[in-house]
Scaffold this active site. Structure first.
Site, PDB file in Angstrom:
ATOM      1  N   GLY A   1      25.646  16.497  24.460  1.00 34.33           N
ATOM      2  CA  GLY A   1      26.986  16.186  24.263  1.00 34.33           C
ATOM      3  C   GLY A   1      27.115  15.530  23.056  1.00 34.33           C
ATOM      4  O   GLY A   1      26.647  15.675  21.910  1.00 34.33           O
ATOM      5  N   ASN A   2      28.347  14.807  22.798  1.00 31.44           N
ATOM      6  CA  ASN A   2      28.755  14.191  21.658  1.00 31.44           C
ATOM      7  C   ASN A   2      29.468  13.098  21.671  1.00 31.44           C
ATOM      8  O   ASN A   2      29.770  12.678  23.004  1.00 31.44           O
ATOM      9  CB  ASN A   2      29.375  15.181  20.526  1.00 31.44           C
ATOM     10  CG  ASN A   2      30.672  15.553  21.176  1.00 31.44           C
ATOM     11  OD1 ASN A   2      31.638  14.849  21.413  1.00 31.44           O
ATOM     12  ND2 ASN A   2      30.796  17.029  21.281  1.00 31.44           N
ATOM     13  N   PHE A   3      29.746  12.184  20.728  1.00 28.10           N
ATOM     14  CA  PHE A   3      30.180  10.776  20.803  1.00 28.10           C
ATOM     15  C   PHE A   3      31.751  10.722  20.962  1.00 28.10           C
ATOM     16  O   PHE A   3      32.380   9.737  20.963  1.00 28.10           O
ATOM     17  CB  PHE A   3      29.781  10.009  19.872  1.00 28.10           C
ATOM     18  CG  PHE A   3      28.322   9.654  19.788  1.00 28.10           C
ATOM     19  CD1 PHE A   3      27.635   8.986  20.868  1.00 28.10           C
ATOM     20  CD2 PHE A   3      27.444  10.292  18.788  1.00 28.10           C
ATOM     21  CE1 PHE A   3      26.170   8.770  20.658  1.00 28.10           C
ATOM     22  CE2 PHE A   3      26.147   9.774  18.677  1.00 28.10           C
ATOM     23  CZ  PHE A   3      25.423   9.295  19.698  1.00 28.10           C
TER      24      PHE A   3
END
Ligand code: CTP
Length: 397
Positions: free
Chosen positions: A207-209
Site C-alpha cells: 500500500g502507500n501512506f
C-alpha cells in the site's frame, strides 16, 4: 446537514444577542465548527468569554490583537467559512453591509466571504419598517444573501410588532434546509481519494501512506458548492462524509472499475487517489510462508486510471489529476498533465515540509491547460480544497 460545516456567526449590538448564545449551542450540538465575530457594540450585550466558551473557539472582535500585535485576517476567516450567519443584525450593520462600510472586522469579513451569507435582523418595529431598512434588506437579497425574516411580538422597547429576531431553532432549520445554489449546482462531480491496497496473500498487502484526506475534503467542498458528488475512496480510517455517495474500494483494479463507471455521468472529475502503479502478478490464496533467504515477487502494472479517463474524456467533461513529484516538479507535472490529457494537474511536493501525504496540511501548484500556474500557501487541506475548486470553477465557467 450542518455536521462538520464551518459556520461563522456574526453578532451585532442588539438585545437579541442573548439568543445568539443559544444559537451557538445548537450549532455546536449539530456538530458544526463555530467561530464568532463580534462588532464593538455586541460586546456590550454578550461577553467574549461566554461566546468563546460556548463556541469552543477564540472570538474575533478587533482588527488587531493589541497584546500580541497579531492581525486577525478577515480574508482567512471569510475563506474558512462554509456559511456566514449574522444574527442578530442591527439596522446599522444592515446599512454597512449594503454599502460596504468596512469599519469593523465583521463587515470586512462579510465583504471577503465567498460562502452563502444569512442575516437575521432584530430591531424595533418602526426601524424595521423604515424605507432605508427595507432598501438595505433588498440590496442584500440582490447580492444573494439570505434574509431570515423577523417575527412579530413583544419588542425590547415595550412596543409590539414586527422586528423580533427569528428564534434560534428556526434559524438552525433554515441553515439545515438550505440547498446550495452554489457555483457547482447542477453539476455531477466524481472524486477519487485515498490509497489502494494490492493484496499479496490473505493477510498482507502493498500500500502507500495516503490518508485520503485531500480527496475527502475535495468531495465535501464540491458538495458545499452544490454539486452531486460521488467519492471513490480507497481504504482509510477517516470518517466518510454524510450526504455524499461513497464507493469504497480496496485495490487499483476495483478503483478503476468504479471510476470508469461513475466518470461516464460526471461533468468534473478530480483524481486525488494515490493509486498503486503495480500489483502482484500472482496473489497467493494461502499465507506466504517465511523462507530461508529472500523472497521475490513479480509485480505487473495496474491500469492508469487518469490516463484512461483522459482518453475517454468528452468535450463537456473537465478532468483534474494530481501529481506527486520529488524532482523537476513543475516540468514533470506539466508532462503528466499533457500525457494524461487532464485539463488541470495539482502538483503536490514532497519537498515542502508539512505538505503532501498523510499530513493535515498541503501546499500545491495548479497547472492549467491555459498555461496558468496557481500556487497556494501551506494550509489545511480543507482550505486547499476550496482553492482548488475556485480555480476549477473559474475554468469551467
Ligand atoms: N493515477 C491513476 N492511476 C494510476 C496511477 C496514477 O489514475 N494507476 C493518477 C493519480 O490519481 C493522479 C495522477 O495519476 O491523479 C498522477 O499520479 P502520480 O502517482 O503522481 O503519477 P504516476 O502517473 O503514477 O507516475 P509516477 O509514479 O511515475 O510519477
Amino acid at each position: 446537514m450542518l455536521k462538520g460545516k464551518n459556520i461563522l456567526l456574526g453578532i451585532t449590538g442588539s438585545i437579541a444577542a442573548y439568543k445568539s448564545l443559544f444559537l451557538i449551542r445548537l450549532l455546536v450540538k449539530e456538530g458544526a465548527n463555530v467561530k464568532v465575530l463580534l462588532t464593538p457594540s455586541a460586546k456590550e450585550f454578550v461577553t467574549p468569554l461566554t461566546v468563546s466558551t460556548l463556541s469552543q473557539n477564540p472570538v474575533y472582535a478587533d482588527f488587531y490583537n493589541l497584546e500580541t500585535g497579531e492581525w486577525n485576517s478577515h480574508v482567512e476567516l471569510g475563506l474558512w467559512a462554509d456559511m456566514m450567519l449574522i444574527a442578530p443584525v442591527t439596522a446599522s450593520t444592515l446599512s454597512k453591509m449594503a454599502y460596504g462600510a468596512a469599519d469593523n472586522l465583521l463587515i470586512t469579513t462579510y465583504l471577503s466571504a465567498r460562502c452563502p451569507v444569512f442575516f437575521a435582523p432584530a430591531m424595533d418595529l418602526d426601524m424595521y419598517k423604515h424605507p432605508s431598512t427595507i432598501a438595505n434588506i433588498s440590496s442584500l437579497e440582490r447580492f444573494g444573501n439570505i434574509f431570515i425574516k423577523p417575527t412579530s411580538g413583544d419588542l425590547a422597547s415595550g412596543l409590539v410588532g414586527e422586528g423580533r429576531m427569528a428564534e434560534p431553532e428556526e434559524i438552525i432549520d433554515i441553515l439545515r434546509k438550505y440547498k446550495n445554489s452554489g457555483a457547482l449546482s447542477g453539476k455531477k462531480v466524481m472524486v477519487s481519494a485515498g490509497p489502494t491496497y494490492e493484496k499479496l496473500d490473505p493477510v498482507r498487502f502493498i500500500g502507500n501512506f495516503s490518508s485520503g484526506l485531500m480527496g475527502i475534503e475535495l468531495a465535501k467542498e464540491a458538495e458545499a458548492l452544490g454539486a452531486e458528488v460521488t467519492l471513490v475512496c480507497g481504504p482509510t480510517h477517516l470518517e466518510m462524509p454524510e450526504h455524499i455517495q461513497v464507493i469504497s474500494v480496496v485495490s487499483a483494479e476495483e478503483m478503476a472499475k468504479a471510476c470508469f463507471e461513475h466518470y461516464k455521468e460526471a461533468d468534473i472529475a478530480i483524481m486525488a487517489a494515490a493509486v498503486a502503479d503495480y500489483t502482484v502478478k500472482e496473489k497467493s490464496n494461502t499465507k506466504i510462508k517465511k523462507k530461508a533467504n529472500s523472497l521475490s515477487l513479480t509485480l505487473i502494472p495496474t491500469t492508469d486510471i487518469l490516463f484512461e479517463m483522459g482518453k475517454r474524456k468528452k468535450n463537456n467533461q473537465f478532468l483534474v489529476g494530481f501529481a506527486l513529484e520529488t524532482e523537476n516538479e513543475l516540468e514533470n507535472a506539466e508532462k503528466k498533465r499533457i500525457e494524461k490529457n487532464a485539463d488541470m494537474i495539482v502538483l503536490n511536493s514532497l519537498n515542502t515540509p508539512g505538505a503532501g501525504f498523510s499530513k493535515p496540511t498541503n501546499q500545491v501548484v495548479m497547472l492549467t491547460k491555459n498555461g496558468e500556474q496557481v500556487s497556494t500557501q501551506l494550509k489545511n487541506k480543507k482550505e486547499i480544497a476550496k482553492e482548488i475548486w475556485q480555480t476549477v470553477v473559474n475554468l469551467v465557467k
